[in-house]
Design a protein around this motif. Sequence first.
Motif, PDB file in Angstrom:
ATOM      1  N   ALA A 129      18.540 -64.975  45.865  1.00 53.91           N
ATOM      2  CA  ALA A 129      19.049 -64.747  44.506  1.00 53.91           C
ATOM      3  C   ALA A 129      17.900 -64.476  43.534  1.00 53.91           C
ATOM      4  O   ALA A 129      18.066 -63.755  42.548  1.00 53.91           O
ATOM      5  N   ALA A 130      16.721 -65.062  43.831  1.00 53.92           N
ATOM      6  CA  ALA A 130      15.554 -64.854  42.959  1.00 53.92           C
ATOM      7  C   ALA A 130      14.826 -63.548  43.285  1.00 53.92           C
ATOM      8  O   ALA A 130      13.803 -63.243  42.677  1.00 53.92           O
ATOM      9  N   GLY A 131      15.319 -62.825  44.278  1.00 56.72           N
ATOM     10  CA  GLY A 131      14.742 -61.509  44.603  1.00 56.72           C
ATOM     11  C   GLY A 131      13.597 -61.557  45.600  1.00 56.72           C
ATOM     12  O   GLY A 131      12.855 -60.580  45.752  1.00 56.72           O
ATOM     13  N   ALA A 132      13.452 -62.703  46.292  1.00 58.59           N
ATOM     14  CA  ALA A 132      12.379 -62.797  47.294  1.00 58.59           C
ATOM     15  C   ALA A 132      12.812 -62.119  48.590  1.00 58.59           C
ATOM     16  O   ALA A 132      14.008 -62.009  48.877  1.00 58.59           O
ATOM     17  N   ARG A 133      11.803 -61.671  49.356  1.00 57.62           N
ATOM     18  CA  ARG A 133      12.086 -61.160  50.703  1.00 57.62           C
ATOM     19  C   ARG A 133      11.928 -62.316  51.676  1.00 57.62           C
ATOM     20  O   ARG A 133      11.028 -63.137  51.503  1.00 57.62           O
ATOM     21  N   LEU A 134      12.786 -62.358  52.686  1.00 56.91           N
ATOM     22  CA  LEU A 134      12.787 -63.535  53.561  1.00 56.91           C
ATOM     23  C   LEU A 134      12.528 -63.194  55.019  1.00 56.91           C
ATOM     24  O   LEU A 134      13.031 -62.191  55.538  1.00 56.91           O
ATOM     25  N   ILE A 135      11.739 -64.061  55.656  1.00 57.42           N
ATOM     26  CA  ILE A 135      11.571 -64.012  57.108  1.00 57.42           C
ATOM     27  C   ILE A 135      11.981 -65.407  57.580  1.00 57.42           C
ATOM     28  O   ILE A 135      11.513 -66.411  57.026  1.00 57.42           O
ATOM     29  N   VAL A 136      12.873 -65.486  58.559  1.00 52.10           N
ATOM     30  CA  VAL A 136      13.382 -66.800  58.962  1.00 52.10           C
ATOM     31  C   VAL A 136      13.340 -66.979  60.479  1.00 52.10           C
ATOM     32  O   VAL A 136      13.339 -65.995  61.230  1.00 52.10           O
ATOM     33  N   ALA A 137      13.298 -68.238  60.887  1.00 51.05           N
ATOM     34  CA  ALA A 137      13.382 -68.557  62.316  1.00 51.05           C
ATOM     35  C   ALA A 137      14.047 -69.911  62.487  1.00 51.05           C
ATOM     36  O   ALA A 137      13.932 -70.782  61.625  1.00 51.05           O
ATOM     37  N   ASP A 138      14.763 -70.033  63.598  1.00 55.30           N
ATOM     38  CA  ASP A 138      15.360 -71.316  63.957  1.00 55.30           C
ATOM     39  C   ASP A 138      15.567 -71.298  65.472  1.00 55.30           C
ATOM     40  O   ASP A 138      15.780 -70.231  66.055  1.00 55.30           O
ATOM     41  N   VAL A 139      15.490 -72.482  66.090  1.00 58.67           N
ATOM     42  CA  VAL A 139      15.742 -72.543  67.534  1.00 58.67           C
ATOM     43  C   VAL A 139      17.234 -72.393  67.834  1.00 58.67           C
ATOM     44  O   VAL A 139      17.618 -72.157  68.978  1.00 58.67           O
ATOM     45  N   ASP A 140      18.057 -72.512  66.804  1.00 56.82           N
ATOM     46  CA  ASP A 140      19.509 -72.376  66.962  1.00 56.82           C
ATOM     47  C   ASP A 140      19.929 -70.972  66.477  1.00 56.82           C
ATOM     48  O   ASP A 140      19.921 -70.693  65.271  1.00 56.82           O
ATOM     49  N   PRO A 141      20.299 -70.081  67.415  1.00 56.33           N
ATOM     50  CA  PRO A 141      20.598 -68.692  67.025  1.00 56.33           C
ATOM     51  C   PRO A 141      21.755 -68.591  66.027  1.00 56.33           C
ATOM     52  O   PRO A 141      21.766 -67.696  65.171  1.00 56.33           O
ATOM     53  N   GLY A 142      22.723 -69.521  66.116  1.00 54.96           N
ATOM     54  CA  GLY A 142      23.865 -69.491  65.195  1.00 54.96           C
ATOM     55  C   GLY A 142      23.411 -69.682  63.753  1.00 54.96           C
ATOM     56  O   GLY A 142      23.923 -69.047  62.829  1.00 54.96           O
ATOM     57  N   ARG A 143      22.428 -70.553  63.572  1.00 51.15           N
ATOM     58  CA  ARG A 143      21.933 -70.833  62.216  1.00 51.15           C
ATOM     59  C   ARG A 143      21.138 -69.649  61.678  1.00 51.15           C
ATOM     60  O   ARG A 143      21.180 -69.347  60.486  1.00 51.15           O
ATOM     61  N   VAL A 144      20.430 -68.980  62.567  1.00 48.27           N
ATOM     62  CA  VAL A 144      19.693 -67.777  62.148  1.00 48.27           C
ATOM     63  C   VAL A 144      20.705 -66.722  61.693  1.00 48.27           C
ATOM     64  O   VAL A 144      20.570 -66.137  60.609  1.00 48.27           O
ATOM     65  N   GLN A 145      21.724 -66.553  62.518  1.00 52.33           N
ATOM     66  CA  GLN A 145      22.738 -65.525  62.230  1.00 52.33           C
ATOM     67  C   GLN A 145      23.400 -65.759  60.874  1.00 52.33           C
ATOM     68  O   GLN A 145      23.574 -64.837  60.076  1.00 52.33           O
TER      69      GLN A 145
END
Length: 347
Positions: free
Chosen positions: A188-204
């Motif tokens: 919402a603040a306009g940042a670009r995001l890179i994410v990771a999680d060991v749980d694919p559902g949470r990444v999705q």
Amino acid sequence: MSLTLEEISTGTGHERVVLCRDPEAGYRGIIAVHSTAAGTAVGGTRYWRYDREEDALTDALRLSRGMTYKNLMAGLPLGGGKSVILRGAEDREAVFRAHGRAIERLDGLYITAEDVGTSPAEMEIIRQETRHVAGLLGDPSPDTARGVLRAMAAAAFHRWGTDDLAGRTVAIQGCGNVGFHLAQGLAAAGARLIVADVDPGRVQRTVGVTGAHAVEPSEILSVEADVFAPCALGGILSEETIPRLRVEIVAGAANNQLWEEADGRRLSERGILYAPDYLANAGGVIGGCREILGWSEEESRRRIDGIYDTLLDVLRLARAEGLPPHAAADRLAEERLATLQAERRQR
Ligand code: NAI
């Protein structure tokens, strides 16, 4: 019932440390009250499999002291405590009821809440035995995420002279309760995001809602970004991982992010600005004051947003004194505690 409480002396400056036992219930726990100088000691109950009772005691002592510092730096009229229950093969209901009775015996000196291994369900069981329990009003993670966002903005201001996160890239490790809300706030603040999680559902879920770019969990520590936000595990910043970071700021929710004290210095030496974890992640406990102290929504939000100014004060002190930020935060907390203790002695 066969509950016994044994006071022990640890020589660590804790006000009270109590070994709690109820063999019939299969309950072995420790309640550590580090300080009530600012008010009733508040801190969660950790339910964990410890190899040795000494390890559980070490954890309780360390975590309760951490709660004193966290509550003091958040400006709360609350002290610091923590309890741990040694997890075994016992009946959960019986164990948490025994823990509730042990807390009740402390007569309001300590209020418990959720921590690792416990949830609102366990708090409900504890509540059958004592009213000195919080964490029943729902998920603290939106408050925690709001606080992390404010800490990140303050760190950005200190570092770049602007707290606008638009166009900045933030790498988030862990898309759980806090990571997901943080990702939404950052998007919402306009940042670009890179994410990771060991749980694919949470990444999705996070990618779906925020448009984040996902990478493998093994890559998130070394992606090029402006900010790294640890929102999964503790001990993530170490001699091994710090050289891999390619960011200018670390600000996230995870507890005990530094593997050891020296890692705060290692981050500074690499020119990486670290927002001390217990300042950045205090939003949850501040929000808990709605339940514990009857604060309004507006009051708790204002206080959570105050994390911005608190962190700026700490970062300025760190710069002025040539200290790593975590050491500056500890120093301020210790000064506040010493003042309160002196006031109490005079009363
Ligand atoms: P959570 O359990 O909902 O989320 C943690 C996420 O990290 C999970 O999705 C898990 O799959 C992921 N994860 C585990 N290992 C990973 C790895 N190696 N790489 C990438 N992802 C990994 O926990 P929550 O509530 O979001 O908390 C996150 C951190 O913030 C924890 O360290 C917690 O102690 C701390 N914290 C949370 C507060 C809250 O209000 N929930 C308050 C203060 C601190």
